[in-house]
Structures are given as structure tokens and as C-alpha cells.
Design a protein around this motif. Structure first.
Motif, short mmCIF file in Angstrom:
data_model
loop_
_atom_site.label_atom_id
_atom_site.label_comp_id
_atom_site.label_asym_id
_atom_site.label_seq_id
_atom_site.Cartn_x
_atom_site.Cartn_y
_atom_site.Cartn_z
N SER A 1 -2.05 -40.72 61.58
CA SER A 1 -1.38 -40.35 60.32
C SER A 1 -1.08 -41.53 59.41
N ALA B 1 5.16 -30.63 56.28
CA ALA B 1 4.51 -29.44 56.81
C ALA B 1 4.40 -28.31 55.79
N TRP C 1 -4.89 -30.70 55.95
CA TRP C 1 -4.94 -32.08 55.46
C TRP C 1 -6.40 -32.48 55.29
N ILE D 1 3.91 -36.01 59.92
CA ILE D 1 3.17 -34.77 59.68
C ILE D 1 4.12 -33.59 59.70
N ARG D 2 5.04 -33.56 60.65
CA ARG D 2 6.01 -32.46 60.72
C ARG D 2 6.94 -32.46 59.50
N THR E 1 -5.75 -29.08 60.54
CA THR E 1 -4.48 -28.36 60.42
C THR E 1 -3.35 -29.31 60.83
N ASN E 2 -2.11 -28.88 60.61
CA ASN E 2 -0.97 -29.70 61.01
C ASN E 2 -1.01 -30.02 62.50
N ASP E 3 -1.23 -28.99 63.31
CA ASP E 3 -1.24 -29.19 64.76
C ASP E 3 -2.40 -30.08 65.19
N ASP F 1 -1.02 -26.32 54.70
CA ASP F 1 -1.71 -25.76 55.87
C ASP F 1 -2.79 -26.69 56.40
#
Length: 382
Positions: free
Chosen positions: A66, A52, A57, A48-49, A240-242, A55
Motif C-alpha cells: 500500500s 474503504a 483500487w 487501506i481500511r 478489491t480492498n480485501d 470498492d
């Protein structure tokens, strides 16, 4: 009096060094196990990182982490692109596939297909080649850091795959045209990048092969509002990514039992270290009761004696903590070169410091109870 306290502490060198060694061992065990746990947690979100640029997924609601393969219908892409607040949206394929080396060695790989036109979703850093090389016929990118350990041929000398080599994915030939540098991942399988259209050809015949939709919101738009719009319009999971990193880490840690295993190791480190350090310091105080008795006989107050004991406890706590954290860091970073997951954010040394100080404070408090009850006459007994 404080210089006397320090002389009492260092008078018996064997006990003094033993006390510091016990506290150092406790600190080292705490920071090392906790850092490995954090390192493993961060590795679960490596993909995921590395992806990136987006903004948000968009994925099937059944996706748990993931690398979970739950395909989306191709019509989802257009619905996402038509949502208010979306700047652009591109498809991403990701799935486990079978590969065969030129010598016939079979292996499992994670194939990632990125948008043909924009190359969004590509790895962040290239070691050899350039992104445009991925548009060449049969082209794929390999991880330059892990190719030597994960893409090894077992016959003919056992060398690793190099640029220009050809092998097959699901019995279809590909050629390595570039090498990238990716983050260390929790998953062992090598990650291979290609274009989205080629990934569909290389993968299974199932027409629903889109894994995710990567979304970039328009400048000035509120990400939470766009996220809600996407959920309402598509009925899918939007993270979101986080959030996706947290969901992946939470699932992996619970499903594999890593959280329980390393959590117990950290707890045992605290408990064992507490017992060792606390018992050692308590015995140290008992061994010096005659000295405290002499000081009492000379008119030293209980308050002064208490500050002396606190000074001794603080001294060994700080020294032991510093040595333990230093040793844990050196060992951890040394083993990291061999592939060990190790990450030490500031919260881990802070937690270790609080634990060590608490242990020594408790031992000092228990010791002071004996000191306060001590009769000065004890110094005159044989």
C-alpha cells in the motif's frame, strides 16, 4: 473411581500446580506470539481500511504494497471513469516526503492527497475540525493519536505539533487545521492528509504523481466483472480492498522476515510447551503407578484406569489452557496500550486449545502404556 482419579491428581499440590503451570505457560506462549503476528499483519492494511469508501483500487502493476510509490499517468483517470460498471472514480496521491518542524527538526511523513471536490479518501473519523477545513489555504490534517509521538519538536521544550501550528513539507509551508483518528499502522511515519491538488504542489516536480485511482462500482454491478473490465481497458492492476490488504500483508511479512520470526516463536511455543507439559504429566503418572497397581489388585479394569487417566489429562489441560489464555490476553491487551500489535481472533484460542489437548492426550496415551503393563503385585513390593 473418577473422584479417586481427581484426588490422586490433587493429592500432591506441588506437582499438581506445577503441571498446570507448565500447560498454562505453553498456552500463553502460543496465543501471545500468534496474536502479535496477527496484530502486525492487520496493521499492514491500516491505510487501506481507513480508505474503504471505494470498492476497487487501480494501480501500477509494479505496486507491491500500500505504501509503494509507483505513479500513474493522469490520463488513466479518464479511462477508468469511462469503463462499464464504474459509478465514480477519483485520484489519490500517497507518498513519502520530507517535513521540517518550526524548530528545524526534520522528519519523514506519508502525505495523502484526497479528491478536492468529494473528499473521498479522507480518514474515517475526525477528532478536531471538520472535512471542509481541508479546503482552507495550506491546510493539512494530522493524526491526533500519534502526533504526540511522531510529530515532536526536539527543541524549545520538545512539544508536539498542535492545531494551528505551521511547518513545512518539501520547504513549502502548511498549517494543521484538523486532527483525525486513524487505525494503528505498521509503518512508523506519521500520515498527513491534504487535498489532491495541494499534495501535487507539495510533492516532487514529477508530473506523474497520481498513486491510485479509487473506484466505486454502480449498484447492482458484479464487482468481479467490473474489475476484469478495468484490467482489460487499462492494463493496470485492479484490486478489491480485501485483495489489496492481503497483497500488502503478504509482501510485508515476507520482506521483513516477521512471518518467519514469529512463526518460529509459535512453533517453539508448541514444541517447548509440549515437552514441558507432556513430560510433567508423564512423570506424574509414573509417580502414581503404585496407586494404579492397588486399584488393579482391587479388580479395577484397564478401561476404567484409562478413563481415570484421560480425566486427569483433560482436567489439567482445560485448567492450564484457561489460565494460559487468560494470562496471554491480559498481558497482550495491557501492552497494547503501549503500542504493541496484538489481535486475538477466535482461531488463535481454538488452535491453542487443540495443541494443548493434543499434547495432554499424547502424554496420557504414553502413560497408559505403562499402566496397562503394570502388574498388581507392584503394590506389595517394598
Amino acid at each position: 473411581m473418577y473422584s479417586v482419579a481427581l484426588k490422586m491428581l490433587t493429592g500432591d499440590r506441588l506437582k499438581y500446580f506445577g503441571l498446570i503451570a507448565g500447560i498454562a505457560f505453553a498456552a500463553m506462549l502460543i496465543v501471545q506470539q500468534a496474536s502479535i503476528l496477527v496484530g502486525l499483519t492487520r496493521q499492514t492494511g491500516a491505510f487501506i481500511r481507513d480508505t474503504a469508501q471505494a470498492d476497487l483500487w487501480v494501480m501500477d502493476p509494479q505496486v507491491r504494497f500500500s505504501q509503494d510509490q509507483v505513479p500513474l499517468r493522469s490520463t488513466v483517470l479518464q479511462r477508468v471513469r469511462g469503463t462499464d460498471g464504474v459509478d465514480w472514480a477519483v485520484p489519490l496521491y500517497q507518498g513519502f516526503n520530507r517535513g521540517h518542524m518550526p524548530d528545524g527538526t526534520s522528519f519523514t511523513l506519508i502525505l495523502v492527497g484526497i479528491d478536492d471536490a468529494t473528499m473521498i479518501g479522507a480518514p474515517p473519523q475526525m477528532e478536531l475540525g471538520k472535512f471542509a477545513d481541508l479546503r482552507r489555504d495550506k491546510a493539512i490534517f494530522i493524526d491526533g493519536d500519534t502526533a504526540a509521538t511522531k510529530l515532536m519538536m526536539k527543541r524549545g521544550g520538545g512539544r508536539a505539533i498542535r492545531l494551528g501550528d505551521r511547518f513545512t513539507i518539501n520547504d513549502q509551508e502548511v498549517v494543521a487545521t484538523g486532527a483525525y483518528r486513524g487505525r494503528e499502522s505498521f509503518f512508523w511515519e506519521p500520515v498527513i492528509y491534504t487535498t489532491y491538488s495541494r499534495a501535487l504542489t507539495l510533492s516532487s516536480s514529477d508530473h506523474n504523481t497520481m498513486s491510485f485511482v479509487l473506484v466505486k462500482i454502480r449498484p447492482g454491478q458484479d464487482i468481479r466483472a467490473v474489475q476484469k473490465n478495468l484490467v482489460d481497458r487499462t492494463g493496470l492492476k485492479v484490486l478489491t480492498n480485501d485483495q489489496f490488504i492481503d497483497v500488502t500483508a503478504d509482501y510485508i511479512l515476507k520482506a521483513t522476515g516477521i512471518l518467519v520470526n514469529f512463526g518460529l516463536a509459535v512453533i517453539l511455543g508448541v514444541v517447548i510447551g509440549s515437552l514441558v507439559a507432556g513430560q510433567t504429566f508423564y512423570n506424574f503418572t509414573l509417580d502414581n503407578l503404585r496407586h494404579y497397581g492397588a486399584l488393579k489388585a482391587m479388580g479395577v479394569s484397564d478401561g476404567t484406569l484409562a478413563r481415570m487417566v484421560w480425566l486427569q489429562a483433560g482436567t489439567v489441560a482445560v485448567l492450564g489452557y484457561g489460565i494460559g489464555v487468560g494470562m496471554g490476553s491480559i498481558i497482550g491487551w495491557g501492552l497494547r496500550a503501549g503500542g504493541l500489535a496484538f489481535s486475538m481472533p477466535w482461531q488463535i484460542p481454538a488452535f491453542a486449545f487443540a495443541s494443548i489437548i493434543s499434547v495432554c492426550a499424547l502424554a496420557a496415551w504414553l502413560s497408559l502404556r505403562r499402566v496397562f503393563k503394570l502388574e498388581p503385585a507392584v503394590v506389595f513390593r517394598g
